[in-house]
Motif scaffolding. Structure first.
Motif, mmCIF file in Angstrom:
data_model
loop_
_atom_site.group_PDB
_atom_site.id
_atom_site.type_symbol
_atom_site.label_atom_id
_atom_site.label_comp_id
_atom_site.label_asym_id
_atom_site.label_seq_id
_atom_site.Cartn_x
_atom_site.Cartn_y
_atom_site.Cartn_z
ATOM 1 N N LEU A 2 0.282 -2.828 4.913
ATOM 2 C CA LEU A 2 0.011 -2.623 3.490
ATOM 3 C C LEU A 2 -1.432 -2.950 3.141
ATOM 4 O O LEU A 2 -2.029 -2.292 2.277
ATOM 5 C CB LEU A 2 0.981 -3.447 2.645
ATOM 6 N N THR A 59 -4.189 -0.226 1.734
ATOM 7 C CA THR A 59 -4.959 -0.520 0.522
ATOM 8 C C THR A 59 -6.447 -0.320 0.755
ATOM 9 O O THR A 59 -7.141 0.327 -0.045
ATOM 10 C CB THR A 59 -4.694 -1.961 0.055
ATOM 11 N N SER A 104 -4.511 3.770 -5.644
ATOM 12 C CA SER A 104 -4.954 5.011 -5.004
ATOM 13 C C SER A 104 -4.839 6.219 -5.923
ATOM 14 O O SER A 104 -5.166 7.334 -5.510
ATOM 15 C CB SER A 104 -4.128 5.264 -3.740
ATOM 16 N N LEU A 114 -0.309 7.785 -2.059
ATOM 17 C CA LEU A 114 0.465 7.092 -1.030
ATOM 18 C C LEU A 114 1.764 7.837 -0.738
ATOM 19 O O LEU A 114 2.458 8.270 -1.668
ATOM 20 C CB LEU A 114 0.794 5.672 -1.498
ATOM 21 N N THR A 171 1.868 -0.971 -6.258
ATOM 22 C CA THR A 171 0.484 -1.368 -6.533
ATOM 23 C C THR A 171 -0.494 -0.488 -5.773
ATOM 24 O O THR A 171 -1.511 -0.042 -6.324
ATOM 25 C CB THR A 171 0.279 -2.842 -6.153
ATOM 26 N N ILE A 172 -0.214 -0.210 -4.493
ATOM 27 C CA ILE A 172 -1.082 0.670 -3.710
ATOM 28 C C ILE A 172 -1.121 2.063 -4.324
ATOM 29 O O ILE A 172 -2.178 2.704 -4.393
ATOM 30 C CB ILE A 172 -0.621 0.740 -2.248
ATOM 31 N N ASP A 173 0.024 2.555 -4.790
ATOM 32 C CA ASP A 173 0.060 3.888 -5.388
ATOM 33 C C ASP A 173 -0.789 3.941 -6.654
ATOM 34 O O ASP A 173 -1.501 4.921 -6.895
ATOM 35 C CB ASP A 173 1.502 4.284 -5.701
#
Length: 271
Positions: A63, A67, A104, A108, A99-101
């Motif tokens: 993860l 990121t 970005s 993702l 959170t990553i989505d």
């Protein structure tokens, strides 16, 4: 059809963000990273530790790698190949992935694995015999967290009453989850509770993709490990794969550029 690459980044190679920049500059659509929390040393299962690539024990946290790759790029999709969801608790994992989505801006997606190293699963407290049912519930539970303002889930392995959890993914319906695997019935499992199917590019897979397409299924298919030869690329394109993923031969400085050139040459057959 999208073109992706799988890179093995470790503490001895270029960093995930450095690789991501080079991959995006090469005009490739997606970058995939793998995951192993650890490699057990003393083992009795069929794949002994000494027969595994030494890099598997040196992979960074998936993860965090995703990121850094996402924040270093603007267009590139970032993905796993695979995320070992049997080894990850679903509530905290759902929050991290959402959170990553968000960071970005919706770039993702994830290929979900079910584990193949018996001792690795047991070290995480997972019964290898129940891993498929466990992963299914974790996939369904994460979707509930992503989609519902108040999420709850009551399964055999995952149980929680109403919870509040933000952020929510940018992508409608949540982060796309691809069922990874070639075992019999993988397509049916993907149709039941996945957003797509991601088989390894092994013998017979193009025919299985054609069967899906001939049956009218619009399930997204990502073929991983497609050989970098024109015939292989054309076969998967003709079968109806939505993305083909090549393995980069190296993530070392000076070598990754040659590997990316090889991928571009292979992709030229269908682009």
């Amino acid at each position: 059809m999208e073109i992706g690459v799988h890179a093995t980044c470790t503490d001895e190679t270029l960093r995930p963000d450095e690789v991501a920049v080079l991959v995006e500059q090469a005009g490739i659509d997606a970058l995939h990273f793998g995951e192993h929390s650890h490699i057990p040393v003393g083992r009795d299962s069929e794949s002994p530790a000494e027969g595994m690539p030494r890099e598997w024990a040196r992979l960074p946290d998936l993860l965090i790698a995703l990121t850094t790759a996402a924040l270093a790029t603007t267009r590139l999709r970032v993905s796993s190949a695979v995320i070992q969801l049997a080894l990850r608790e679903p509530i905290t994992t759902a929050k991290a992935l959402a959170t990553i989505d968000v960071l970005s801006r919706g770039r993702l997606d994830l290929i979900v694995g079910h584990g193949a190293i018996t001792e690795q699963m047991r070290n995480h407290g997972v019964d290898p015999g129940t891993r498929y049912d466990l992963v299914r519930e974790r996939m369904l539970a994460m979707r509930e967290i992503w989609r519902e303002e108040e999420a709850s889930f009551h399964g055999k392995f995952v149980r929680f009453d109403s919870i509040l959890s933000w952020p929510k993914p940018v992508q409608p319906g949540g982060v796309p989850l691809f069922f990874g695997g070639n075992s019999p019935g993988s397509e049916e499992r993907a149709l039941e509770y996945g957003d797509g199917w991601a088989p390894l590019a092994l013998a017979g897979v193009p025919d299985r993709i054609r069967t899906l397409r001939n049956a009218g299924h619009q399930l997204r298919v990502v073929a991983v490990g497609v050989p970098t030869d024109r015939a292989g690329v054309e076969e998967y394109a003709a079968a109806g794969a939505d993305r083909i993923v090549f393995r980069l031969a190296s993530a070392m400085p000076g070598e990754i550029e040659r590997s990316l050139d090889e991928v571009r040459s292979a992709a030229a057959a269908v682009v």
